[in-house]
Design an enzyme around this catalytic site. Structure first.
Site, PDB file in Angstrom:
ATOM      1  N   GLY A 292     -55.945  18.306   4.661  1.00  0.00           N
ATOM      2  CA  GLY A 292     -56.027  17.083   5.462  1.00  0.00           C
ATOM      3  C   GLY A 292     -54.799  16.800   6.301  1.00  0.00           C
ATOM      4  N   PHE A 293     -53.679  17.459   6.012  1.00  0.00           N
ATOM      5  CA  PHE A 293     -52.438  17.158   6.712  1.00  0.00           C
ATOM      6  C   PHE A 293     -52.545  17.408   8.210  1.00  0.00           C
ATOM      7  CE2 PHE A 293     -48.228  18.425   8.322  1.00  0.00           C
ATOM      8  CZ  PHE A 293     -47.515  17.273   8.032  1.00  0.00           C
TER       9      PHE A 293
ATOM     10  N   HIS B 237     -61.936  33.538  -9.567  1.00  0.00           N
ATOM     11  CA  HIS B 237     -61.251  32.354  -9.050  1.00  0.00           C
ATOM     12  C   HIS B 237     -59.729  32.514  -9.037  1.00  0.00           C
ATOM     13  CE1 HIS B 237     -62.279  27.807  -8.568  1.00  0.00           C
ATOM     14  NE2 HIS B 237     -61.352  28.170  -7.744  1.00  0.00           N
TER      15      HIS B 237
ATOM     16  N   SER C 122     -58.740  25.215   2.344  1.00  0.00           N
ATOM     17  CA  SER C 122     -57.782  24.231   2.872  1.00  0.00           C
ATOM     18  C   SER C 122     -57.347  24.597   4.290  1.00  0.00           C
ATOM     19  CB  SER C 122     -56.565  24.113   1.949  1.00  0.00           C
ATOM     20  OG  SER C 122     -56.916  23.621   0.689  1.00  0.00           O
ATOM     21  N   PRO C 123     -58.295  24.894   5.183  1.00  0.00           N
ATOM     22  CA  PRO C 123     -57.920  25.294   6.542  1.00  0.00           C
ATOM     23  C   PRO C 123     -57.304  24.161   7.356  1.00  0.00           C
ATOM     24  CG  PRO C 123     -60.284  24.975   6.418  1.00  0.00           C
ATOM     25  CD  PRO C 123     -59.767  24.888   5.005  1.00  0.00           C
ATOM     26  N   LEU C 124     -57.473  22.925   6.870  1.00  0.00           N
ATOM     27  CA  LEU C 124     -56.856  21.779   7.533  1.00  0.00           C
ATOM     28  C   LEU C 124     -55.618  21.306   6.772  1.00  0.00           C
ATOM     29  CD1 LEU C 124     -60.080  19.788   8.502  1.00  0.00           C
ATOM     30  CD2 LEU C 124     -58.815  21.471   9.841  1.00  0.00           C
ATOM     31  N   GLY C 125     -55.050  22.209   5.963  1.00  0.00           N
ATOM     32  CA  GLY C 125     -53.847  21.850   5.221  1.00  0.00           C
ATOM     33  C   GLY C 125     -54.076  20.685   4.282  1.00  0.00           C
TER      34      GLY C 125
ATOM     35  N   TYR D 215     -65.633  23.363 -10.499  1.00  0.00           N
ATOM     36  CA  TYR D 215     -65.694  22.087  -9.780  1.00  0.00           C
ATOM     37  C   TYR D 215     -66.632  21.132 -10.506  1.00  0.00           C
ATOM     38  CZ  TYR D 215     -63.870  25.130  -6.054  1.00  0.00           C
ATOM     39  OH  TYR D 215     -63.158  26.030  -5.317  1.00  0.00           O
TER      40      TYR D 215
END
Length: 327
Positions: free
Chosen positions: A207-208, A123, A202-205, A57
């Protein structure tokens, strides 16, 4: 905040962690360093003890920011970082040669300003290096006191079993959310069998699931979602049924869609620890509120039935990233 345990060696962390990637990588310009440090410290003040970074990152920049932010409270937190890309650059391909793992560990310790890495993930799986060699190298780092626990990211069942046989794996980090449920088929049962924790990124997709995107959303060229099939206009439009579902549950619970998405993950297993990321304090506070949303068994059964009835469109990665998934 509730504490959860990853793996069988007592790695205790807050039920929600903070994914720090977006502060410097992947979603556009890096956040001002002072603001990033303040956000990380604000997360700890609100109960977060688990912070996720990686050599890739930046490369290196994110580790430096995380290290600076957590230096005053180092003994109160768990820091996870990762090795596995050539020169720390994902586009250059994978590299988990033992000498490279050792190099990354030493450099990460310097950037983080610490004497140990609490959780050291591979990773991405490197098909050119036997998993036994990867796990054996991390085992040596653990014996040397440089690393406390071993983790894998986006690994498949065979890789997980091979690694775990050499050095117990504390956690697997892979994408998992209402928007991407593939781990439910093979990965979650395997982790249950072996006693390995699961850290969904990415537990919120991406941001989706927050409901903020529709077919008219245009992502900037330096936002990696601009190349992801699931975030193209047709897919965004086709997948709105999921947003509607999450939104309806949120209305019932007096919560936000993001909070429901995180509560759903937390309710799947007691050894699941999502790591939502954000660059904004109000979003951080909103996300952490997900730990307080209670979904009943009836809620979960109803949600499962609804999710099974929604056929989502679009791949989760573009071709350039998909080639890095070697399980």
């Amino acid at each position: 905040m509730e504490q959860r345990t990853l793996g069988q060696d007592g790695l205790e962390v807050s039920a929600l962690g903070l994914g720090c990637m977006g502060l410097s990588f992947g979603y556009g310009p890096a956040t001002d360093r002072g603001e990033a440090v303040a956000l990380i410290r604000a997360a700890h003040e609100r109960g977060v003890t688990f912070f996720d970074t990686a050599e890739a990152y930046g490369p290196g920049i994110n580790e430096e920011v995380v290290g600076e932010a957590l230096a005053p409270i180092r003994d109160q937190v768990v820091i996870a970082t990762k090795f596995g890309f050539r020169n720390g650059v994902p586009t250059e391909g994978v590299d988990s040669r033992p000498e490279r793992i050792r190099q990354v560990a030493d450099e990460a310790l310097m950037r983080l300003g610490t004497d140990r890495i609490d959780l050291f993930y591979q990773h991405r799986v490197d098909p050119a290096v036997p998993m036994e060699d990867v796990a054996g190298t991390v085992k040596e780092l653990i014996q040397a006191g440089k690393v406390k626990h071993f983790g894998l990211s986006e690994a498949g069942p065979a890789s997980i079993r091979s690694a775990h046989a050499v050095q117990p794996v504390a956690a697997l980090q892979s994408e998992y959310s209402m928007f991407w449920r593939e781990p439910e088929a093979e990965i979650l049962p395997l982790l249950q069998e072996l006693g390995i924790g699961f850290v969904p990124f990415s537990p919120l997709g991406k941001g989706f699931l927050t409901g903020r995107f529709d077919q008219n959303t245009v992502f900037a060229a330096d936002d990696f979602r601009s190349t992801v099939p699931r975030f193209q206009a047709d897919a965004l439009k086709a997948n709105q049924a999921l947003v509607t579902l999450v939104g309806s549950i949120a209305a019932e619970k007096g919560a936000t869609p993001a909070q429901v998405a995180l509560a759903w993950l937390l309710a799947q297993q007691p050894w699941i620890v999502p790591i939502p990321g954000t660059t904004k304090l109000h979003r951080l506070e909103e996300n952490l509120g997900g730990a307080d949303v209670v979904l009943t068994a009836e809620d979960l059964t109803r949600i499962a039935g609804a999710l099974d009835g929604i056929e989502l469109q679009g791949e989760r990665y573009g071709a350039s990233h998909q080639r890095l998934i070697n399980r």
